[in-house]
Design a protein around this motif. Structure first.
Motif, mmCIF file in Angstrom:
data_model
loop_
_atom_site.group_PDB
_atom_site.id
_atom_site.type_symbol
_atom_site.label_atom_id
_atom_site.label_comp_id
_atom_site.label_asym_id
_atom_site.label_seq_id
_atom_site.Cartn_x
_atom_site.Cartn_y
_atom_site.Cartn_z
ATOM 1 N N GLY A 40 0.808 -1.213 0.000
ATOM 2 C CA GLY A 40 0.000 0.000 0.000
ATOM 3 C C GLY A 40 0.839 1.259 0.000
ATOM 4 N N LEU A 41 0.211 2.348 0.385
ATOM 5 C CA LEU A 41 0.859 3.659 0.351
ATOM 6 C C LEU A 41 1.927 3.760 1.440
ATOM 7 C CD1 LEU A 41 -2.340 5.824 -0.229
ATOM 8 C CD2 LEU A 41 -0.462 5.473 -1.859
ATOM 9 N N VAL A 42 3.055 4.342 1.077
ATOM 10 C CA VAL A 42 4.136 4.558 2.040
ATOM 11 C C VAL A 42 4.515 6.041 2.006
ATOM 12 C CG1 VAL A 42 5.000 2.211 1.664
ATOM 13 C CG2 VAL A 42 5.994 4.106 0.370
ATOM 14 N N ARG A 51 5.138 -2.456 7.033
ATOM 15 C CA ARG A 51 3.993 -1.975 7.842
ATOM 16 C C ARG A 51 2.678 -2.349 7.160
ATOM 17 N NH1 ARG A 51 1.402 2.067 6.606
ATOM 18 N NH2 ARG A 51 3.026 3.171 5.462
ATOM 19 N N GLU A 52 2.615 -2.094 5.837
ATOM 20 C CA GLU A 52 1.394 -2.445 5.096
ATOM 21 C C GLU A 52 1.120 -3.950 5.157
ATOM 22 O OE1 GLU A 52 -1.129 -1.095 3.480
ATOM 23 O OE2 GLU A 52 -0.581 0.981 3.860
ATOM 24 N N LEU A 53 2.191 -4.746 5.085
ATOM 25 C CA LEU A 53 2.004 -6.207 5.106
ATOM 26 C C LEU A 53 1.493 -6.661 6.465
ATOM 27 C CD1 LEU A 53 5.103 -7.399 3.028
ATOM 28 C CD2 LEU A 53 2.739 -7.029 2.280
ATOM 29 N N GLN A 54 1.959 -5.999 7.529
ATOM 30 C CA GLN A 54 1.444 -6.326 8.864
ATOM 31 C C GLN A 54 -0.067 -6.044 8.908
ATOM 32 O OE1 GLN A 54 3.472 -7.577 11.553
ATOM 33 N NE2 GLN A 54 1.407 -8.037 12.285
ATOM 34 N N GLU A 55 -0.496 -4.923 8.314
ATOM 35 C CA GLU A 55 -1.923 -4.573 8.326
ATOM 36 C C GLU A 55 -2.757 -5.525 7.462
ATOM 37 O OE1 GLU A 55 -0.841 0.211 8.456
ATOM 38 O OE2 GLU A 55 -2.107 -0.545 6.836
ATOM 39 N N GLU A 56 -2.227 -5.850 6.281
ATOM 40 C CA GLU A 56 -3.039 -6.598 5.300
ATOM 41 C C GLU A 56 -2.902 -8.109 5.427
ATOM 42 O OE1 GLU A 56 -2.516 -5.072 1.328
ATOM 43 O OE2 GLU A 56 -3.031 -3.035 1.934
HETATM 44 MN MN LIG Z 1 -2.343 2.191 3.787
#
Ligand SMILES: [Mn+2]
Ligand SMILES: O=c1[nH]cnc2c1ncn2[C@H]1C[C@H](O)[C@@H](COP(=O)(O)OP(=O)(O)O)O1
Ligand SMILES: [Mn+2]
Ligand SMILES: [Mn+2]
Length: 201
Positions: free
Chosen positions: A58-60, A73-78
């Motif tokens: 996602g967006l960084v 960070r996005e991978l932790q969320e998704e």
């Molecule tokens: Mn995001």
């Protein structure tokens, strides 16, 4: 959708642009479909909230975090799992055709089949985005059945931004399919799209 190729350095100098990082996670597999068709490799994509297929990520914010930290960070969320991403996993950067001022960074990473299975479980059990931004992880079928099922039908779905091109380029570069099998699957997918459009029923 076409996107313009750029170097990582040129991309990172564009601080007035938005930046997004996505990753293709894959593993070798000994599994056989119907006990006879070798799966060979597992490649993960996801069904997004908007009904389009894409990769996890996602967006960084490059002004606040490295591309790799933002992607993790996005991978932790998704995915609900910690997937360490390094510069060794970096593949390419592209200027998106639309929306304007969006740069798309792409990564790929090989993991063990057991780790991939763990990610699939964690995505349902732990991911804060599960059922919201991410409707589910999906594996990409890398075979073509006699009726055209498998990769050709998968490629006939709708993909976000340049993720279909990212997938095809990665399958070629990582040697996850023979160039001939890949070319045939792409051709078959094109034929199917025309068939579906021209079928009045
Ligand atoms: Mn995001
Ligand atoms: O898989 C992808 N490949 C290339 N570009 C992508 C992919 N997924 C999304 N995108 C583009 C289009 C999106 O608007 C932006 C942001 O990505 P997204 O994953 O939607 O962002 P968040 O997870 O909501 O942070 O990138
Ligand atoms: Mn996200
Ligand atoms: Mn995302």
């Amino acid at each position: 959708m076409a996107a313009r190729d750029m170097t990582r350095e040129a991309a990172l100098s564009r601080l007035d642009h938005k930046h997004a990082c996505h990753i293709l996670l894959y593993a070798d597999s000994q599994a056989k479909l119907f006990g006879k068709i070798p799966v060979k490799h597992i490649v993960l994509m996801q069904m997004r909230f908007d009904g389009l297929l894409g990769f996890p990520g996602g967006l960084v914010k490059p002004s606040e975090e490295s591309l790799e930290a933002g992607l993790s960070r996005e991978l932790q969320e998704e995915l609900g799992a910690s997937v360490p991403v390094t510069m060794d996993d970096y593949v390419s950067s592209h200027l998106a055709q639309s929306p304007p001022r969006l740069i798309l960074h792409f990564y790929s990473k090989k993991i063990k089949e057991a780790e991939l299975l763990e990610i699939e479980r964690a995505a349902v059990l732990n991911a804060v985005d599960h059922g919201l931004e991410v409707l589910g992880l999906t594996r990409v079928p890398l075979y073509t059945l006699r009726n055209g099922g498998g990769l050709p039908w998968f490629l006939s779905h709708s993909f976000i931004s340049n993720s279909r091109a990212q997938l095809l380029e990665a399958l070629r570069r990582l040697d996850l399919m023979s160039p001939q099998a890949l070319e045939e699957a792409v051709k078959k997918a094109e034929e199917m799209r025309h068939t579906v459009k021209s079928d009045p029923h």
